[in-house]
Design an enzyme around this catalytic site. Sequence first.
Site, short mmCIF file in Angstrom:
data_model
loop_
_atom_site.label_atom_id
_atom_site.label_comp_id
_atom_site.label_asym_id
_atom_site.label_seq_id
_atom_site.Cartn_x
_atom_site.Cartn_y
_atom_site.Cartn_z
N HIS A 57 43.77 42.60 36.63
CA HIS A 57 42.74 41.57 36.73
C HIS A 57 43.01 40.66 35.53
O HIS A 57 42.54 40.93 34.41
CB HIS A 57 41.34 42.15 36.64
N GLN A 60 40.59 39.39 32.63
CA GLN A 60 39.99 40.32 31.68
C GLN A 60 40.76 40.35 30.35
O GLN A 60 40.26 40.86 29.35
CB GLN A 60 39.86 41.72 32.30
N TYR A 120 39.67 38.94 42.55
CA TYR A 120 38.35 38.89 43.17
C TYR A 120 37.43 37.80 42.65
O TYR A 120 36.31 37.66 43.15
CB TYR A 120 37.64 40.25 43.09
N ARG A 209 32.71 51.27 47.60
CA ARG A 209 31.37 50.79 47.25
C ARG A 209 31.14 49.39 47.82
O ARG A 209 30.04 49.03 48.20
CB ARG A 209 31.21 50.73 45.74
N HIS A 230 40.54 50.26 44.93
CA HIS A 230 40.09 51.12 43.82
C HIS A 230 39.43 52.34 44.44
O HIS A 230 38.59 52.20 45.33
CB HIS A 230 38.97 50.45 43.02
N HIS A 267 43.79 54.21 40.69
CA HIS A 267 43.12 55.23 39.87
C HIS A 267 43.18 56.60 40.57
O HIS A 267 43.90 57.47 40.11
CB HIS A 267 41.68 54.86 39.51
N ASP A 318 45.76 46.76 34.74
CA ASP A 318 44.35 46.70 35.10
C ASP A 318 43.53 45.72 34.24
O ASP A 318 43.62 44.52 34.44
CB ASP A 318 43.78 48.13 35.06
C1 NGQ Z 1 37.10 45.61 38.44
N1 NGQ Z 1 37.73 47.50 37.10
O1 NGQ Z 1 36.98 45.26 39.61
O2 NGQ Z 1 37.46 44.84 37.54
C2 NGQ Z 1 36.82 47.05 38.12
C3 NGQ Z 1 35.40 47.20 37.63
C4 NGQ Z 1 34.12 47.98 39.64
C5 NGQ Z 1 38.07 48.78 37.08
N2 NGQ Z 1 37.65 49.54 38.03
C6 NGQ Z 1 34.39 46.89 38.67
N3 NGQ Z 1 38.81 49.27 36.12
O3 NGQ Z 1 34.93 48.87 39.84
O4 NGQ Z 1 33.04 47.92 40.22
ZN ZN Z 2 40.99 47.36 38.79
#
Ligand code: NGQ
Ligand code: ZN
Length: 449
Positions: A57, A60, A120, A209, A230, A267, A318
């Site tokens: 991402h 970040q 995203y 989710r 994820h 992951h 990541d």
């Molecule tokens: C993300 N990052 O989409 O950036 C996610 C966090 C989530 C990681 N999972 C947000 N490391 O998973 O809801």
């Molecule tokens: Zn991620």
Amino acid sequence: MLSVHAAHALLPQGWARDVRIDIQAGRITAVAAEQPWDGQVQRLGCVVAGLGNLHSHAFQRAMAGLTEVGGRSGDSFWSWRELMYRFLDRLDPDTFQAIAAQAYMEMLESGFTRVGEFHYLHHAEDGSRYANPAEMAVRVAAAADETGLGLTLLPVFYAHSDFGGAAPVPAQRRFLHDVEGFAGLLDGCRQALRASPDAVLGVAPHSLRATTPQELQALVEMAPGPIHIHIAEQTREVDACVAWSGQRPVQWLYANADVDARWCLVHATHVDPREVQLMADSGAVVGLCPITEANLGDGVFPMRDFVQAGGRFGVGSDSNVLIDAAEELRLLEYGQRLQLRGRNVLSPGPESSGRWLYEQATNGAAQALGVQAGLGVGAPADLLELDEQHPAMQHRTGDALLDSWLFAARNGALRGVWRNGRQLVRDGRHVNREAIAARYQAALGRILA
Ligand code: NGQ
Ligand code: ZN
């Protein structure tokens, strides 16, 4: 046609000496060992294939180091996510592109030659659509293009805040689509990649989710390439999935989708032995992100069991809290050594850990990113030249060079990086470093000063 000559190179069949590599239109057209150097073509030292970074991402990167303060009531992945959501308010398209270009330049300098951008951040600050709904994907492509990094674009579908189709929360407003809107985004992404002939387009349901079973199915049907998701990163997520479905996330996914070699499970930290076996048998790649998983306190993936079951893996940067290809592989091995209380715990036989980690991760990332791996005919001419003069690399040959790069060297062990036959890193620095770094500095001045 372009050719280079390497004193040593790690080919798919092993180390070879005096290797001439011919390159046309960015791809390797011939590889021949034991060839005398003709004095005409560029002469390199020790060459290995570039490594793919299967999960990023990019935005970040700009908040790296700004979330390392604990709260009064403890800190966790979920409180980190709150801070990350708040940071999004500061990102307009120009800022986003400047950050992505900096991150991609750092990836190249560390040895990554292609990124899987799990993208995203689609909409404007207030959640409204940009005039071009794929505006931010255009910016990802532009950042890859200006740095020269290979791009596998993974536009993310995101519609819910939790299992069971829970309504999204306001902080997620920049991510959201319905299935029809997402099909439009996918078209926009195709346009955005038109000028990048070797870019690959896939899809990424964000997580179980963020998608319902019906939405997940629709996405799989429209996937033009790799499918990344994820999964099972945090125990809270596993518990919520069990409460919703009676099954653990990976178990649920295999029961409800046709998971095969097109998939990358990012992951997959919390898996039981049956899930380990399912993943290994399916040929899917598990996308491990050791630095971020450590930073976010995710847990430790049961890597040795997975490897013994024949599982495939690659690494990703990541959250980009630190961008370092060698460090991802080092931490992957060290996390397992700490847990298993042994040394050289992953490679299955009496072989070099560095060589084994490097080859497995190169192959796994290539599969997950939809490209050919290794220095063979037809593969992209993505090359790394290790610096044999570096103090940690002297008087070493073959596998010991890889072991010394991954376990014993810090910055500067990579001398050159080529992407599609173009040299992008010279003496450890990206050829366009100053301009990209200056723009990044200006962008941070706007959002953080
Ligand atoms: C993300 N990052 O989409 O950036 C996610 C966090 C989530 C990681 N999972 C947000 N490391 O998973 O809801
Ligand atoms: Zn991620």
